[in-house]
Design a protein around this motif. Structure first.
Motif, mmCIF file in Angstrom:
data_model
loop_
_atom_site.group_PDB
_atom_site.id
_atom_site.type_symbol
_atom_site.label_atom_id
_atom_site.label_comp_id
_atom_site.label_asym_id
_atom_site.label_seq_id
_atom_site.Cartn_x
_atom_site.Cartn_y
_atom_site.Cartn_z
ATOM 1 N N LEU A 298 0.867 -1.282 -0.025
ATOM 2 C CA LEU A 298 0.170 0.082 0.027
ATOM 3 C C LEU A 298 0.953 1.181 0.070
ATOM 4 O O LEU A 298 1.695 1.399 0.747
ATOM 5 C CB LEU A 298 -1.000 0.144 1.354
ATOM 6 N N THR A 299 0.514 2.268 -1.036
ATOM 7 C CA THR A 299 1.426 3.324 -1.174
ATOM 8 C C THR A 299 0.707 4.487 -1.095
ATOM 9 O O THR A 299 -0.556 4.678 -1.836
ATOM 10 C CB THR A 299 2.249 3.415 -2.308
ATOM 11 N N LYS A 300 1.306 5.596 -0.541
ATOM 12 C CA LYS A 300 0.494 6.925 -0.647
ATOM 13 C C LYS A 300 1.482 7.825 -1.009
ATOM 14 O O LYS A 300 2.766 8.098 -0.569
ATOM 15 C CB LYS A 300 -0.013 7.586 0.882
ATOM 16 N N SER A 301 1.175 8.797 -2.029
ATOM 17 C CA SER A 301 1.903 9.975 -2.781
ATOM 18 C C SER A 301 1.101 11.145 -2.865
ATOM 19 O O SER A 301 -0.256 10.840 -2.846
ATOM 20 C CB SER A 301 2.832 9.331 -3.902
ATOM 21 N N GLY A 302 1.600 12.053 -3.559
ATOM 22 C CA GLY A 302 0.537 13.185 -3.640
ATOM 23 C C GLY A 302 1.005 14.327 -2.611
ATOM 24 O O GLY A 302 0.249 14.288 -1.708
ATOM 25 N N ILE B 76 4.442 5.737 2.505
ATOM 26 C CA ILE B 76 4.165 7.243 2.462
ATOM 27 C C ILE B 76 5.400 7.912 1.845
ATOM 28 O O ILE B 76 6.252 8.236 2.437
ATOM 29 C CB ILE B 76 3.818 7.872 3.849
ATOM 30 N N SER B 77 5.368 8.100 0.585
ATOM 31 C CA SER B 77 6.487 8.831 -0.098
ATOM 32 C C SER B 77 6.224 10.362 0.064
ATOM 33 O O SER B 77 7.035 11.240 -0.045
ATOM 34 C CB SER B 77 6.551 8.212 -1.470
ATOM 35 N N SER B 78 4.864 10.899 -0.013
ATOM 36 C CA SER B 78 4.403 12.175 0.262
ATOM 37 C C SER B 78 2.991 12.191 0.766
ATOM 38 O O SER B 78 2.418 11.274 0.419
ATOM 39 C CB SER B 78 4.904 13.111 -1.032
ATOM 40 N N GLY B 79 2.567 13.494 1.308
ATOM 41 C CA GLY B 79 1.437 13.602 1.580
ATOM 42 C C GLY B 79 1.020 12.956 3.174
ATOM 43 O O GLY B 79 2.048 12.537 3.526
ATOM 44 N N TRP C 8 7.748 -0.556 6.896
ATOM 45 C CA TRP C 8 7.114 0.712 7.290
ATOM 46 C C TRP C 8 8.146 1.805 6.612
ATOM 47 O O TRP C 8 9.057 2.003 7.304
ATOM 48 C CB TRP C 8 6.710 0.746 8.546
ATOM 49 N N SER C 9 7.627 2.847 5.715
ATOM 50 C CA SER C 9 8.475 3.750 5.345
ATOM 51 C C SER C 9 7.738 4.975 5.029
ATOM 52 O O SER C 9 6.706 5.071 4.315
ATOM 53 C CB SER C 9 8.975 3.232 3.727
ATOM 54 N N ASN C 10 7.991 6.077 5.906
ATOM 55 C CA ASN C 10 7.355 7.382 5.842
ATOM 56 C C ASN C 10 8.225 8.324 5.565
ATOM 57 O O ASN C 10 8.819 8.826 6.426
ATOM 58 C CB ASN C 10 6.523 7.464 7.152
ATOM 59 N N SER C 11 8.063 8.924 4.412
ATOM 60 C CA SER C 11 8.649 10.279 3.797
ATOM 61 C C SER C 11 7.795 11.510 4.112
ATOM 62 O O SER C 11 7.862 12.512 3.460
ATOM 63 C CB SER C 11 9.361 10.096 2.781
ATOM 64 N N GLY C 12 6.536 11.072 4.299
ATOM 65 C CA GLY C 12 5.566 12.062 4.359
ATOM 66 C C GLY C 12 4.901 12.435 6.025
ATOM 67 O O GLY C 12 5.823 12.505 6.748
ATOM 68 N N THR C 13 3.542 11.990 6.168
ATOM 69 C CA THR C 13 3.264 12.567 7.580
ATOM 70 C C THR C 13 2.060 11.005 7.753
ATOM 71 O O THR C 13 1.225 10.725 7.058
ATOM 72 C CB THR C 13 2.177 13.648 7.489
#
Length: 222
Positions: free
Chosen positions: A49-53, A72-75, A93-98
């Motif tokens: 599961l990936t979140k970006s934007g 979470i690459s962004s957003g 678990w990788s979080n570069s956003g929030t």
């Protein structure tokens, strides 16, 4: 019903349509939420599961299980301020956003190195024979629970707001565990694992030891 087949990718770039059933458990498939606006993440079981934007917020629409990697690459991914949905992750678990945990529970069910410095609410390790190694300080504003498996702190600090419960293995390394509740009625269950440094630092806070507790270095009560 929408089914994502093995090694396939589904990308939701705008408003997520009404889907009665999203089946996303086939091998190596990924579901991506990429909007720069508001989205709802379908509460189901994913492989990846990936979140970006950038600037976009994807809110959990139900309890969400990720068998492999959560990114979470962004957003922002929000656990939902009304329902406080839980999120479990079996891989990296990788979080570069929030990530906004609200009052939900994050559960890690696979071996990984965990380096997210988000202030979580409830944080749980639950996987037979797994080891979660901290790569940074960990903050659980409410409860930290090791149901099964190992939590290895290394030299990293851990802060717990209320209860600590260990039914697996806690390897303290050379780090400090700090309890900072300001209310009474909190409990500490070591499960036979020891602390290296243990600090109690909460005005008005009270904790009850549920079993034998060993501090191998420094005990501080401030």
């Amino acid at each position: 019903t929408l089914t994502n087949s093995a090694s396939s990718i589904i990308t939701f770039s705008g408003t997520v349509p009404t889907i009665t059933t999203l089946t996303a458990t086939a091998s190596s498939n990924t579901v991506q939420y990429t909007s720069t606006g508001a989205q709802t993440i379908k509460g189901t079981t994913y492989v990846n599961l990936t979140k970006s934007g950038a600037g976009g917020t994807a809110t959990l629409g139900g309890t969400t299980n990720v068998n492999n990697n959560f990114t979470i690459s962004s957003g922002t991914v929000d656990a939902d301020s009304t329902n406080n949905y839980g999120l479990s992750v079996g891989g990296t678990w990788s979080n570069s956003g929030t990530f906004t945990p609200r009052q939900g529970t994050v559960t890690l069910t696979g071996t990984s190195t965990f380096s997210d410095t988000t202030s979580f609410y409830n944080f749980t390790i639950n996987g037979s024979s797994i080891t979660v190694t901290l790569g940074a300080a960990l903050d659980a504003d409410n409860n930290l629970t090791v149901t099964a498996g190992t939590l290895s702190a290394g030299s990293n600090g851990i802060t717990v707001g209320n209860n600590f419960s260990n039914a697996g293995t806690f390897t303290s390394g050379t780090g400090t565990v700090t309890f900072n509740a300001t209310d009474t009625g909190n409990t500490i269950t070591t499960g036979g694992s020891s602390f290296y440094n243990l600090t109690m630092n909460g005005v008005g806070g009270g904790w009850t030891l549920q079993d034998a507790t060993t501090v191998s270095n420094v005990l501080t009560i401030t």
